[in-house]
Design a protein around this motif. Structure first.
Motif, PDB file in Angstrom:
ATOM      1  N   TRP A   1     -55.637  -2.370  -9.854  1.00  0.00           N
ATOM      2  CA  TRP A   1     -55.108  -2.965  -8.644  1.00  0.00           C
ATOM      3  C   TRP A   1     -56.183  -3.857  -8.079  1.00  0.00           C
ATOM      4  O   TRP A   1     -57.317  -3.845  -8.532  1.00  0.00           O
ATOM      5  CB  TRP A   1     -54.664  -1.945  -7.598  1.00  0.00           C
ATOM      6  CG  TRP A   1     -55.633  -0.835  -7.389  1.00  0.00           C
ATOM      7  CD1 TRP A   1     -55.534   0.420  -7.895  1.00  0.00           C
ATOM      8  CD2 TRP A   1     -56.856  -0.880  -6.665  1.00  0.00           C
ATOM      9  NE1 TRP A   1     -56.614   1.153  -7.529  1.00  0.00           N
ATOM     10  CE2 TRP A   1     -57.439   0.390  -6.784  1.00  0.00           C
ATOM     11  CE3 TRP A   1     -57.523  -1.860  -5.927  1.00  0.00           C
ATOM     12  CZ2 TRP A   1     -58.637   0.701  -6.189  1.00  0.00           C
ATOM     13  CZ3 TRP A   1     -58.719  -1.537  -5.340  1.00  0.00           C
ATOM     14  CH2 TRP A   1     -59.262  -0.276  -5.473  1.00  0.00           C
ATOM     15  N   ILE A   2     -55.835  -4.630  -7.109  1.00  0.00           N
ATOM     16  CA  ILE A   2     -56.846  -5.433  -6.435  1.00  0.00           C
ATOM     17  C   ILE A   2     -56.775  -5.147  -4.942  1.00  0.00           C
ATOM     18  O   ILE A   2     -55.755  -4.697  -4.449  1.00  0.00           O
ATOM     19  CB  ILE A   2     -56.615  -6.952  -6.653  1.00  0.00           C
ATOM     20  CG1 ILE A   2     -55.143  -7.291  -6.400  1.00  0.00           C
ATOM     21  CG2 ILE A   2     -57.067  -7.403  -8.018  1.00  0.00           C
ATOM     22  CD1 ILE A   2     -54.910  -8.717  -6.110  1.00  0.00           C
ATOM     23  N   THR A   3     -57.842  -5.406  -4.238  1.00  0.00           N
ATOM     24  CA  THR A   3     -57.777  -5.278  -2.775  1.00  0.00           C
ATOM     25  C   THR A   3     -57.247  -6.590  -2.216  1.00  0.00           C
ATOM     26  O   THR A   3     -57.315  -7.616  -2.870  1.00  0.00           O
ATOM     27  CB  THR A   3     -59.169  -5.028  -2.171  1.00  0.00           C
ATOM     28  OG1 THR A   3     -60.018  -6.035  -2.623  1.00  0.00           O
ATOM     29  CG2 THR A   3     -59.691  -3.670  -2.547  1.00  0.00           C
ATOM     30  N   TYR A   4     -56.692  -6.526  -1.018  1.00  0.00           N
ATOM     31  CA  TYR A   4     -56.299  -7.776  -0.374  1.00  0.00           C
ATOM     32  C   TYR A   4     -56.624  -7.723   1.094  1.00  0.00           C
ATOM     33  O   TYR A   4     -56.954  -6.674   1.607  1.00  0.00           O
ATOM     34  CB  TYR A   4     -54.818  -8.096  -0.591  1.00  0.00           C
ATOM     35  CG  TYR A   4     -53.860  -7.236   0.186  1.00  0.00           C
ATOM     36  CD1 TYR A   4     -53.325  -7.679   1.412  1.00  0.00           C
ATOM     37  CD2 TYR A   4     -53.489  -5.992  -0.274  1.00  0.00           C
ATOM     38  CE1 TYR A   4     -52.446  -6.896   2.115  1.00  0.00           C
ATOM     39  CE2 TYR A   4     -52.591  -5.203   0.419  1.00  0.00           C
ATOM     40  CZ  TYR A   4     -52.076  -5.660   1.614  1.00  0.00           C
ATOM     41  OH  TYR A   4     -51.194  -4.869   2.319  1.00  0.00           O
TER      42      TYR A   4
ATOM     43  N   ILE B   1     -63.848   3.130  -4.288  1.00  0.00           N
ATOM     44  CA  ILE B   1     -62.876   2.201  -4.871  1.00  0.00           C
ATOM     45  C   ILE B   1     -62.737   2.477  -6.371  1.00  0.00           C
ATOM     46  O   ILE B   1     -61.626   2.472  -6.909  1.00  0.00           O
ATOM     47  CB  ILE B   1     -63.304   0.738  -4.589  1.00  0.00           C
ATOM     48  CG1 ILE B   1     -63.267   0.481  -3.079  1.00  0.00           C
ATOM     49  CG2 ILE B   1     -62.433  -0.255  -5.334  1.00  0.00           C
ATOM     50  CD1 ILE B   1     -63.795  -0.857  -2.641  1.00  0.00           C
TER      51      ILE B   1
ATOM     52  N   ARG C   1     -50.073   0.443  -5.458  1.00  0.00           N
ATOM     53  CA  ARG C   1     -50.992   0.251  -6.593  1.00  0.00           C
ATOM     54  C   ARG C   1     -51.787   1.517  -6.861  1.00  0.00           C
ATOM     55  O   ARG C   1     -52.125   1.816  -7.992  1.00  0.00           O
ATOM     56  CB  ARG C   1     -51.983  -0.870  -6.293  1.00  0.00           C
ATOM     57  CG  ARG C   1     -51.341  -2.109  -5.763  1.00  0.00           C
ATOM     58  CD  ARG C   1     -51.384  -3.247  -6.753  1.00  0.00           C
ATOM     59  NE  ARG C   1     -50.678  -4.361  -6.153  1.00  0.00           N
ATOM     60  CZ  ARG C   1     -51.271  -5.450  -5.698  1.00  0.00           C
ATOM     61  NH1 ARG C   1     -52.576  -5.574  -5.795  1.00  0.00           N
ATOM     62  NH2 ARG C   1     -50.565  -6.419  -5.178  1.00  0.00           N
ATOM     63  N   ILE C   2     -52.082   2.245  -5.807  1.00  0.00           N
ATOM     64  CA  ILE C   2     -52.899   3.457  -5.997  1.00  0.00           C
ATOM     65  C   ILE C   2     -52.073   4.575  -6.630  1.00  0.00           C
ATOM     66  O   ILE C   2     -52.567   5.310  -7.475  1.00  0.00           O
ATOM     67  CB  ILE C   2     -53.498   3.945  -4.650  1.00  0.00           C
ATOM     68  CG1 ILE C   2     -54.349   2.852  -4.007  1.00  0.00           C
ATOM     69  CG2 ILE C   2     -54.340   5.198  -4.842  1.00  0.00           C
ATOM     70  CD1 ILE C   2     -54.843   3.185  -2.608  1.00  0.00           C
TER      71      ILE C   2
ATOM     72  N   SER D   1     -58.296  -3.385   2.582  1.00  0.00           N
ATOM     73  CA  SER D   1     -57.137  -2.507   2.414  1.00  0.00           C
ATOM     74  C   SER D   1     -56.610  -2.617   0.988  1.00  0.00           C
ATOM     75  O   SER D   1     -56.778  -3.642   0.335  1.00  0.00           O
ATOM     76  CB  SER D   1     -56.048  -2.854   3.420  1.00  0.00           C
ATOM     77  OG  SER D   1     -55.572  -4.144   3.169  1.00  0.00           O
ATOM     78  N   ILE D   2     -55.999  -1.537   0.542  1.00  0.00           N
ATOM     79  CA  ILE D   2     -55.471  -1.479  -0.829  1.00  0.00           C
ATOM     80  C   ILE D   2     -54.020  -1.007  -0.738  1.00  0.00           C
ATOM     81  O   ILE D   2     -53.758   0.035  -0.114  1.00  0.00           O
ATOM     82  CB  ILE D   2     -56.280  -0.464  -1.671  1.00  0.00           C
ATOM     83  CG1 ILE D   2     -57.765  -0.827  -1.662  1.00  0.00           C
ATOM     84  CG2 ILE D   2     -55.750  -0.413  -3.099  1.00  0.00           C
ATOM     85  CD1 ILE D   2     -58.660   0.308  -2.106  1.00  0.00           C
TER      86      ILE D   2
ATOM     87  N   ARG E   1     -59.414   3.323  -8.348  1.00  0.00           N
ATOM     88  CA  ARG E   1     -59.045   2.439  -9.466  1.00  0.00           C
ATOM     89  C   ARG E   1     -58.852   3.256 -10.734  1.00  0.00           C
ATOM     90  O   ARG E   1     -57.927   3.033 -11.493  1.00  0.00           O
ATOM     91  CB  ARG E   1     -60.126   1.374  -9.660  1.00  0.00           C
ATOM     92  CG  ARG E   1     -59.728   0.326 -10.662  1.00  0.00           C
ATOM     93  CD  ARG E   1     -60.776  -0.736 -10.789  1.00  0.00           C
ATOM     94  NE  ARG E   1     -60.737  -1.657  -9.670  1.00  0.00           N
ATOM     95  CZ  ARG E   1     -61.809  -2.135  -9.065  1.00  0.00           C
ATOM     96  NH1 ARG E   1     -62.999  -1.755  -9.453  1.00  0.00           N
ATOM     97  NH2 ARG E   1     -61.697  -2.986  -8.080  1.00  0.00           N
TER      98      ARG E   1
ATOM     99  N   TYR F   1     -50.606   0.633   3.176  1.00  0.00           N
ATOM    100  CA  TYR F   1     -51.896   0.394   2.524  1.00  0.00           C
ATOM    101  C   TYR F   1     -52.907   1.463   2.945  1.00  0.00           C
ATOM    102  O   TYR F   1     -52.759   2.106   3.987  1.00  0.00           O
ATOM    103  CB  TYR F   1     -52.427  -1.009   2.857  1.00  0.00           C
ATOM    104  CG  TYR F   1     -52.393  -1.348   4.328  1.00  0.00           C
ATOM    105  CD1 TYR F   1     -53.357  -0.868   5.195  1.00  0.00           C
ATOM    106  CD2 TYR F   1     -51.353  -2.128   4.855  1.00  0.00           C
ATOM    107  CE1 TYR F   1     -53.311  -1.159   6.539  1.00  0.00           C
ATOM    108  CE2 TYR F   1     -51.290  -2.417   6.214  1.00  0.00           C
ATOM    109  CZ  TYR F   1     -52.279  -1.927   7.048  1.00  0.00           C
ATOM    110  OH  TYR F   1     -52.238  -2.196   8.397  1.00  0.00           O
ATOM    111  N   HIS F   2     -53.917   1.623   2.090  1.00  0.00           N
ATOM    112  CA  HIS F   2     -55.049   2.514   2.381  1.00  0.00           C
ATOM    113  C   HIS F   2     -56.150   1.646   2.978  1.00  0.00           C
ATOM    114  O   HIS F   2     -56.512   0.619   2.389  1.00  0.00           O
ATOM    115  CB  HIS F   2     -55.508   3.150   1.066  1.00  0.00           C
ATOM    116  CG  HIS F   2     -56.836   3.847   1.118  1.00  0.00           C
ATOM    117  ND1 HIS F   2     -57.045   5.006   1.824  1.00  0.00           N
ATOM    118  CD2 HIS F   2     -58.025   3.540   0.547  1.00  0.00           C
ATOM    119  CE1 HIS F   2     -58.312   5.384   1.680  1.00  0.00           C
ATOM    120  NE2 HIS F   2     -58.929   4.509   0.906  1.00  0.00           N
TER     121      HIS F   2
END
Ligand SMILES: Cc1cc2nc3c(=O)[nH]c(=O)nc-3n(C[C@H](O)[C@H](O)[C@H](O)COP(=O)(O)OP(=O)(O)OC[C@H]3O[C@@H](n4cnc5c(N)ncnc54)[C@H](O)[C@@H]3O)c2cc1C
Length: 402
Positions: free
Chosen positions: A399-402, A389, A66-67, A61-62, A393, A43-44
């Motif tokens: 994508w979504i962040t988590y 972000i 997804r990125i 974090s992303i 995106r 993750y980033h």
């Protein structure tokens, strides 16, 4: 099968992810080149928001997949253990990856300055894992303190020491003050028993910022009942005490250490020239001295500001600018165009002081500035974070962040 030439980016933080995405875009018509991205995490991390995660468990974090989805980027999950600059290969334990061009963006790590007991008995705040550990610890500690019958022990639990009055220390202490205010109400804790103390070695907090801003921040921190001790160092730490250079001993269960950063040893070990804080010496194009096919980005690069002749500070906004420039320069080296020198642009500075408050300024055209204090400042900080972000995106579509 044609063997592709690898353009490798190590580190998927602010600088690395920007460089990798830009490289993928620039080289999309050049199938003979392959962009690789390596990070120890899948993750980033939005590192500039770690203080929020440490207190409020916000999403910072992303996921990398997804990125980089639908991009010409191969991601490698692994710890970079060696950079062989001469043989042009990156090592991750017993795996290796040859490179044609390399961008180093491994960021910085905490510096405990060999202060006795500090590494073992304090919490750094540099990674998502650090933030998660702090969150768990502080949540439990406040809950335990609420039912501790002995006042002396309760006070030890509710005295929090933040080592370092720079950006991350200030932002963390402010979040903690908001959290403490909530706990006081929810757990019926006596507010007199809660203490948050920032210990700063220099003459004032936020030493890298304009003094008038630092003074405003100081005032706001005092309003939040945060104590600030300047010109004082932490000289040792045990599980229950902190000894200060003034000779004073504070009893506390919690030290959050934000007092210094340094770079990893990887670049030095590979023979690259190292300067202040272990940062890699680079030329005006951000190329590593002696290695024209290796660039350094962000906290890793000892980039100079040609106007002030001072090193560019370790900050996310510079890492983002450098990531983009390095990708452009690599494209210029390999395909076409002219390499451009690095000219840092200070777009503004915003310091968040808890959930609803921030102090800062933003650069306007014609060398003008607009300053913000209070809730508006907070909106500005959120806007700055959202811009990054939004960029990611836009690159990855969704994508979504988590
Ligand atoms: C709590 C906190 C708050 C901050 N607030 C601000 C702020 O408000 N504004 C601001 O401008 N700056 C802020 N900073 C500083 C800013 O976060 C850094 O300057 C910025 O992250 C540097 O970007 P970078 O790309 O050089 O490195 P990073 O963003 O740190 O990325 C480095 C990447 O390399 C990876 N990595 C490291 N070592 C290895 C290895 N050996 N193998 C594989 N992967 C590795 C890491 O996992 C990480 O993904 C803050 C920092 C902290 C800690």
């Amino acid at each position: 099968m044609e063997i592709k030439k690898n353009i490798v980016v190590i580190g998927a933080g602010y600088g690395g992810i920007t460089a990798a995405l830009r490289l993928a875009r620039l080289f999309r018509e050049q199938p003979e080149y392959q962009v690789h991205l390596i990070d120890r995490n899948p993750y980033h991390t939005l590192k500039t928001q770690l203080h929020e995660a440490a207190i409020r468990r916000t999403a910072v974090s992303i996921p990398i997949d997804r990125i980089i989805q639908r991009k010409n980027i191969i991601f490698h999950l692994g710890e970079v253990t060696r950079i062989d600059a001469a043989k042009q290969s990156i090592h991750m334990g017993n795996k290796s990856l040859p490179f044609y061009y390399l961008a180093i963006a491994l960021g910085s790590q905490v510096n405990f300055y060999n202060i006795p007991g500090l590494r073992k008995n304090s919490f750094p705040l540099q990674t998502l894992r650090d933030a998660q550990l702090i969150y768990d610890y502080i949540t439990r500690l406040c809950a335990r303190a609420a039912s501790e019958p002995i006042e002396k022990l309760r006070r030890d639990m509710l005295r929090f020491v933040v080592g370092g009055g720079g950006l991350s220390g200030i932002e963390f202490a402010s979040e903690l003050a908001d959290h403490a205010a909530q706990c006081i109400g929810n757990y019926h804790i006596n507010p007199q028993e809660v203490e948050i103390i920032i210990i700063e070695a220099g003459g004032h907090i936020m030493s890298k910022m304009d003094e008038s801003f630092a003074a405003r921040i100081h005032k706001r921190l005092l309003e939040k009942s945060i104590k600030i001790v300047t010109e004082t160092k932490i000289v040792s730490r045990t599980p229950d005490t902190v000894t200060l250079s003034s000779g004073k001993i504070l009893r506390t269960k919690t030290v959050i250490w934000t007092g210094g950063i340094r770079m990893q040893e990887l670049a030095r070990q590979s023979g690259m020239k190292i300067g202040q804080l272990g940062r890699i010496i680079v030329d005006e194009f951000l190329r590593v001295e002696g290695y024209p096919f290796i660039y350094a980005i962000g906290d890793n690069a000892l980039a100079m500001n040609p106007c002030s002749n001072e090193p560019v500070p370790a900050a996310a906004q510079f890492a983002l600018q450098q990531g983009r420039l390095v990708a452009n320069n690599i494209y210029a080296d390999i395909v076409c165009g002219e390499r451009k020198p690095y000219r840092p642009k200070l777009l503004g500075e915003v310091v968040s002081l808890g959930r609803h408050l921030a102090v800062g300024w933003l650069a306007l055209p014609f060398l003008k500035k607009i300053t913000f204090v209070g809730f508006l400042g907070n909106l500005l900080k959120t806007a700055v974070q959202e811009k990054h972000i939004f960029f990611l995106r836009k690159e990855s579509r969704k994508w979504i962040t988590y």
